[in-house]
Scaffold this active site. Structure first.
Site, PDB file in Angstrom:
ATOM      1  N   HIS A  87       0.809  -1.224   0.000  1.00  0.00           N
ATOM      2  CA  HIS A  87       0.000   0.000   0.000  1.00  0.00           C
ATOM      3  C   HIS A  87       0.842   1.275   0.000  1.00  0.00           C
ATOM      4  CE1 HIS A  87      -3.331  -2.612   0.195  1.00  0.00           C
ATOM      5  NE2 HIS A  87      -3.434  -2.748   1.504  1.00  0.00           N
ATOM      6  N   GLU A 103     -11.290  -4.469  -3.125  1.00  0.00           N
ATOM      7  CA  GLU A 103     -10.395  -3.395  -3.570  1.00  0.00           C
ATOM      8  C   GLU A 103     -10.231  -3.495  -5.084  1.00  0.00           C
ATOM      9  OE1 GLU A 103      -6.808  -3.728  -0.897  1.00  0.00           O
ATOM     10  OE2 GLU A 103      -8.172  -5.104   0.106  1.00  0.00           O
ATOM     11  N   HIS A 154      -9.957   1.224   0.410  1.00  0.00           N
ATOM     12  CA  HIS A 154      -9.778   0.083   1.308  1.00  0.00           C
ATOM     13  C   HIS A 154     -10.885  -0.008   2.364  1.00  0.00           C
ATOM     14  CE1 HIS A 154      -7.669  -3.102   3.350  1.00  0.00           C
ATOM     15  NE2 HIS A 154      -6.601  -2.977   2.577  1.00  0.00           N
TER      16      HIS A 154
HETATM   17  C1  GLA Z   1      -4.830  -5.669   1.824  1.00  0.00           C
HETATM   18  C2  GLA Z   1      -3.886  -6.800   1.822  1.00  0.00           C
HETATM   19  C3  GLA Z   1      -4.046  -7.611   3.064  1.00  0.00           C
HETATM   20  C4  GLA Z   1      -3.878  -6.740   4.284  1.00  0.00           C
HETATM   21  C5  GLA Z   1      -4.805  -5.571   4.229  1.00  0.00           C
HETATM   22  C6  GLA Z   1      -4.565  -4.610   5.350  1.00  0.00           C
HETATM   23  O1  GLA Z   1      -6.114  -6.083   1.615  1.00  0.00           O
HETATM   24  O2  GLA Z   1      -4.012  -7.619   0.683  1.00  0.00           O
HETATM   25  O3  GLA Z   1      -3.113  -8.654   3.078  1.00  0.00           O
HETATM   26  O4  GLA Z   1      -2.561  -6.263   4.337  1.00  0.00           O
HETATM   27  O5  GLA Z   1      -4.669  -4.886   3.006  1.00  0.00           O
HETATM   28  O6  GLA Z   1      -4.539  -5.229   6.590  1.00  0.00           O
END
Ligand code: GLA
Length: 385
Positions: free
Chosen positions: A143, A349, A212
Site C-alpha cells: 500500500h 479493492e 480500502h
Molecule cells: C490488503 C492486503 C491484506 C492486508 C490488508 C490490510 O487487503 O491484501 O493482506 O494487508 O490490506 O490489513
C-alpha cells in the site's frame, strides 16, 4: 494544504449547500432533498500533529449518508437502510481522527497509493532504472510503503453531490519517481456512491490506487461477514506465494474455493484444505475481472439475508482484491466500542494486479508525462426481499 492553528475559529463553522440554487433554498426551508441531489456538510474533524486542519464531510441524499475525511481521502462511515428502512453503518471505522492516526495496520476506508497492494521486495525497474520502496510487510512493500496516501491530509473541496480530494505526491515520495497529482472524487446520487480517480505525473511512474473500505452489510457492530453471499465476475485469479506476491500465472477459479462465479457465502469454503487459502489465511487474492477493463462493468455483488442489504460494485479496473478481514484480531476497537474480530468486514479493492511493475504480462500500471490516468468504481446500494 489548508492550515489553521489548533482550535482555529474559522474552521469550526459548518457549510451546508446542495448542488443547485434551488437545492440550497429547498435545503434551507425543508430538509428532505430534491431527487438525485445530495447535501454536503463540512466541518473540521481534528488536527494532525503538525497542526494541519483535517476536514470531514457528510454527503447525504436523504436516504444514504456517507462521511468522507481528508485524512487519507477516506470513507469513514456509510449509513444505508436495511429492507425495513432501518439505518446502520455498513463500513468499519472509528469515531475520531486520532483513532485513524494511531492505526497503521487496517487502512479502514482509505485511499491507498501510490501503489496499492504489494510490490515484491519493494523493488521494480522502470525505463532501465531500479527503484526501491521502503518495505513494510515482511520483505515486501504494501500500500505504497510506510507513509502511503492513507496517512496524508489531502486538499479538499465541495463539488456537486460530493467532495473532491487532491494530493500532490512529490518526486521521490516513498521512493516513487515523479511528482504525481491525484484527484479522488466521492459523489452520491441515485443510491450510488461513485469514486472517480484521475492523475498526472511529471516523470514516468507507476500508479495503483484503490479504496480500502471494509464492509459488513448487516452493520459494523454485527459480528462477522461469513454468512454474506458474494459473487465475483471473474473466471481467473492471480495465484500467490507465501508473501502474497503473484507468481505471474493466471489460473482458473473453477474447482477452487475462489470460484465466486455464482453467489456463495463468504465463509462456506474459507477453511477448505487448499494451498492458496492457507497462504492467504482466508481470502486475500486478486481476481482477474471479466473484461473489458476501462469500461465500468459489474465486478462483484454481495447480499446479506439478515438485513436484506445488497451491494453492487462496478469498476473500470482490471482486477479486484477480495480480502476477508483475516488480520482483524480484536485489537482494533471501532466506533460504539466494538472490537473488530477476524472476518468482521470484507474488502473489495478494485485495482490493477499486485506487483504489476514486476510482471510484464499484467495490465500496465505505468503512467507517463502527458497521459492522464482515469479510473472509476461505483458502489450501489439496494435491498433484497
Ligand atoms: C490488503 C492486503 C491484506 C492486508 C490488508 C490490510 O487487503 O491484501 O493482506 O494487508 O490490506 O490489513
Amino acid at each position: 494544504m489548508r492550515k489553521a492553528a489548533r482550535g482555529g475559529k474559522e474552521e469550526i463553522k459548518k457549510v451546508k449547500h446542495a448542488a443547485t440554487p434551488a437545492g440550497i433554498l429547498f435545503a434551507l426551508i425543508a430538509g428532505p432533498l430534491v431527487n438525485g441531489q445530495s447535501l454536503v456538510t463540512r466541518s473540521i474533524w481534528g488536527y494532525t500533529a503538525d497542526g494541519t486542519a483535517a476536514p470531514i464531510y457528510e454527503i447525504s441524499d436523504g436516504r444514504i449518508e456517507a462521511r468522507v475525511a481528508a485524512w487519507g481521502a477516506r470513507l469513514v462511515s456509510l449509513r444505508t437502510p436495511d429492507r425495513a428502512g432501518k439505518m446502520a453503518d455498513i463500513v468499519l471505522g472509528y469515531d475520531t481522527l486520532q483513532d485513524y492516526v494511531n492505526d497503521t495496520k487496517t487502512y479502514f476506508g482509505s485511499t491507498v497509493g501510490r501503489y496499492g497492494n504489494r510490490i515484491a521486495l519493494g523493488k521494480f525497474m522502470l525505463d532501465g532504472k531500479q527503484y526501491q520502496i521502503p518495505v513494510n510487510n515482511g520483505v515486501n512493500a504494501l500500500h505504497g510503503g510506510m507513509v502511503g496516501f492513507d496517512r496524508k491530509v489531502w486538499d479538499s473541496r465541495e463539488i456537486p453531490n460530493g467532495v473532491e480530494f487532491t494530493l500532490v505526491s512529490p518526486d521521490g515520495d516513498m521512493g516513487f519517481p515523479g511528482t504525481l497529482t491525484l484527484h479522488v472524487r466521492y459523489t452520491l446520487a441515485g443510491d450510488t456512491l461513485r469514486l472517480d480517480y484521475s492523475a498526472t505525473a511529471d516523470k514516468t511512474t507507476v500508479l495503483n490506487v484503490t479504496n480500502h473500505a471494509y464492509f459488513n452489510l448487516n452493520g459494523d457492530d454485527q459480528g462477522d461477514v461469513l454468512g454474506q453471499k458474494l459473487e465475483i465476475m471473474a473466471q481467473e485469479f492471480t495465484p500467490v506465494d507465501a508473501g502474497l506476491i503473484p507468481t505471474g500465472a493466471l489460473l482458473p477459479v473453477a474447482g477452487t474455493p475462489l470460484d465466486f462465479r455464482k453467489p456463495e457465502a463468504i465463509g462456506a469454503r474459507i477453511h477448505d484444505n487448499n494451498e492458496q487459502m492457507k497462504l492467504g489465511n482466508g481470502y486475500d487474492f486478486n481476481w482477474v475481472l471479466n473484461g473489458p477493463a476501462g469500461e465500468l462493468r459489474t465486478a462483484a455483488v454481495v447480499t446479506d439475508e439478515q438485513s436484506g442489504r445488497k451491494l453492487t460494485v462496478a469498476t473500470t479496473e482490471p482486477g479486484i482484491q477480495f480480502y476477508s478481514g483475516n488480520f482483524l484480531d480484536g485489537s482494533f476497537t471501532g466506533r460504539h466500542g466494538v472490537k473488530y474480530t477476524q472476518h468482521a468486514g470484507f474488502c473489495l479493492e478494485t485495482q490493477h494486479y499486485p506487483d504489476s511493475p514486476n510482471h510484464a504480462n499484467f495490465p500496465s500500471t505505468v503512467l507517463r508525462p502527458g497521459q492522464t490516468f482515469h479510473s472509476t468504481t461505483s458502489l450501489t446500494f439496494s435491498t433484497i426481499k
